[in-house]
Design an enzyme around this catalytic site. Structure first.
Site, PDB file in Angstrom:
ATOM      1  NE  ARG A  30      -3.806  -2.374   2.272  1.00  0.00           N
ATOM      2  CZ  ARG A  30      -3.824  -3.679   2.078  1.00  0.00           C
ATOM      3  NH1 ARG A  30      -2.695  -4.355   1.916  1.00  0.00           N
ATOM      4  NH2 ARG A  30      -4.967  -4.336   2.043  1.00  0.00           N
ATOM      5  CG  ASP A 319      -2.376 -13.983   5.286  1.00  0.00           C
ATOM      6  OD1 ASP A 319      -3.111 -14.610   4.495  1.00  0.00           O
ATOM      7  OD2 ASP A 319      -2.104 -12.775   5.143  1.00  0.00           O
TER       8      ASP A 319
HETATM    9  C1  S3P Z   1      -4.225  -9.120   2.314  1.00  0.00           C
HETATM   10  C2  S3P Z   1      -5.454  -9.627   2.629  1.00  0.00           C
HETATM   11  C3  S3P Z   1      -5.701 -11.050   2.882  1.00  0.00           C
HETATM   12  C4  S3P Z   1      -4.411 -11.831   3.079  1.00  0.00           C
HETATM   13  C5  S3P Z   1      -3.344 -11.442   2.116  1.00  0.00           C
HETATM   14  C6  S3P Z   1      -3.030  -9.964   2.214  1.00  0.00           C
HETATM   15  C7  S3P Z   1      -4.089  -7.667   2.068  1.00  0.00           C
HETATM   16  O1  S3P Z   1      -6.395 -11.592   1.779  1.00  0.00           O
HETATM   17  O2  S3P Z   1      -4.652 -13.213   2.996  1.00  0.00           O
HETATM   18  O3  S3P Z   1      -2.160 -12.173   2.385  1.00  0.00           O
HETATM   19  O4  S3P Z   1      -2.950  -7.163   2.076  1.00  0.00           O
HETATM   20  O5  S3P Z   1      -5.116  -7.010   1.898  1.00  0.00           O
HETATM   21  P1  S3P Z   1      -8.004 -11.556   1.740  1.00  0.00           P
HETATM   22  O6  S3P Z   1      -8.367 -10.177   2.048  1.00  0.00           O
HETATM   23  O7  S3P Z   1      -8.420 -11.934   0.366  1.00  0.00           O
HETATM   24  O8  S3P Z   1      -8.426 -12.541   2.772  1.00  0.00           O
END
Ligand code: S3P
Length: 436
Positions: A30, A319
């Site tokens: 981000r 995660d």
């Molecule tokens: C993330 C959101 C999660 C996570 C990914 C990183 C992010 O996915 O599993 O490793 O940075 O927004 P989901 O939002 O699809 O669950």
């Protein structure tokens, strides 16, 4: 993909030491996205130099953004403003990174030029309809394969309009994608989620002086604003710290401190779950680091017990389940997880990948469509497959700590996507692990 790497992990005595695991992957992505689109120069400290966040960085360079570094984790991003990106000359290759692809699909849908987003073998099997469908409702024009998979061919020059989207899934990636598209849309974009998910996008938008309104599980952004460059410091990644939380918890005599770990309330499921299992985890020196809460996390060995994992903790630990399954294998009794079908569409099918490996290591388990049941027991040695998934690889490295034999883990090269220097840090706290 880079050459195949095998980890060989053996049992170890008490883990000791003070370590800072690499920086947060979600926040690193981000920082590049918002820094690139801001007006002015954004300085980033402690950027994660992992392959995933570097893929995002490279994509913005290909769209004309000048980014100096990373040099010892420092980036200087010369923001081009919301309408300053230029058409990339080739498809943007986002490697293994689902976050890059899903978040950027929202941004690219708002550009005046066409773009194509591609990824590696694993990313090319990951579902994209979850972002394509609502973006299309906003007026975007995106082509995917028949099965809803990458590549994403995104047409530029479309007029986006804000929508009110009730997301069927608790996904920060979907929410963030729509908020980023919402910046380019006419009117307001609202995302309502069925559960709380990580809020790094909202926090960082606010750091870049872009207002977002949050009420309960709903977040709203209005289009047509401006991002103003700022300085960002990125905390250590709780998802990487999680491996050491479990490692120290299951290894008698251990006492470690994990420094400057991000403890954003939308990410602390792993701590809540481990504490419910009986873990000895204390947060020290809690403070704020650039809009995100951090603490030093002390973890000492404790006898863990199996639990039923509370539903509301699932998105907060999404995660960390692979390594939590290792905690469950070392716990006495039975651990049950439900409501986690999302694990089947991560970098690998994490339920099946962990079930296969745990079975090889003599741990009785029963995979379920939306979770798993694990009976704690004696972990043996053996050869397991990571299915090229970084978190599966690192979880089985932790599994070796109290195992009766050595564990060989195949295809660990993607550990570099999120955790560069994993082996060195493991060795520094006393783990016996090498790569071949
Ligand atoms: C993330 C959101 C999660 C996570 C990914 C990183 C992010 O996915 O599993 O490793 O940075 O927004 P989901 O939002 O699809 O669950």
């Amino acid at each position: 993909m880079s050459a195949s790497i095998t980890f060989v992990a053996k049992s170890s005595k008490a883990l000791k030491g003070k370590i800072r695991v690499p920086s947060d992957k979600s926040i690193s992505h981000r920082s590049v996205m918002l820094g690139s689109l801001a007006n002015g120069v954004t300085n980033v400290r402690h950027f994660l130099e992992g392959e995933d966040s570097l893929a995002t960085l490279e994509a913005f360079r290909q769209m004309g953004v000048k980014i100096d570094g990373p040099e010892q984790g420092q980036l200087v991003i010369h923001g081009v403003g919301l309408n300053g990106l230029v058409a990339p000359k080739q498809p943007l290759n986002l490697g293994n990174s689902g976050t890059s692809m899903r978040l950027m699909s929202g941004l690219m849908a708002g550009q005046q030029f066409d773009s194509v987003l591609i990824g590696d073998e694993s990313l090319s099997t990951r579902p994209m309809q979850r972002v394509v469908r609502p973006l299309t409702q906003m007026g975007a024009s995106i082509e995917v394969t028949e099965g809803g998979l990458p590549p994403l061919e995104i047409a530029g020059g479309q007029k986006l309009v804000g929508i009110n989207y009730e997301s069927p899934m608790a996904s920060a990636q979907v929410k963030s994608c729509l908020l980023l598209a919402g910046i380019y849309a006419e009117g307001k974009t609202t995302v309502v989620e069925p559960g709380i998910t990580r809020d790094h996008t909202e926090r960082m938008l606010e750091s870049f002086a872009y207002p977002v309104q949050k009420t309960g599980s709903s977040v709203t952004i209005a289009g047509g604003g401006e991002l103003i460059a700022t300085d960002i410091v990125i905390p250590a990644d709780i998802s990487s710290a999680a491996f050491f939380m479990v490692a120290a918890s299951i290894t008698p005599g251990s006492d470690i401190i994990l420094e400057e770990v991000g403890i954003n309330p939308t990410r602390v499921g792993v701590i809540n779950i481990l504490q419910k299992m009986g873990a000895d985890i204390t947060l020290l020196n809690s403070r704020n680091l650039g809009g995100e809460p951090v603490a030093d996390v002390r973890v000492r060995h404790a006898d863990l017990v199996g639990i039923e994992i509370p539903k509301e903790q699932v998105p907060l630990a999404i995660d960390e389940f692979p390594v939590l399954f290792i905690a469950a294998a070392y716990a006495s009794g039975i651990t049950t997880l439900h409501h986690a079908e999302e694990l089947r569409v991560k970098e690998s099918d994490r339920i099946q990948a962990m079930a296969d490996g745990l079975t090889t290591l003599g741990i009785y388990n029963k995979p379920l469509p939306d979770g798993i049941i694990i009976h704690g027991g004696v972990v043996s040695g053996g050869q397991v497959d990571s299915f090229t998934d970084h978190r599966i690889a690192m979880s089985f490295a932790v599994a070796a700590l109290g195992a009766t034999g050595e564990i060989c883990i195949r295809d660990c090269q993607n550990v570099a996507t999120s955790f560069p220097g994993f082996i060195d840090i493991c060795q520094s706290v006393g783990m016996d692990i090498t790569s071949v």
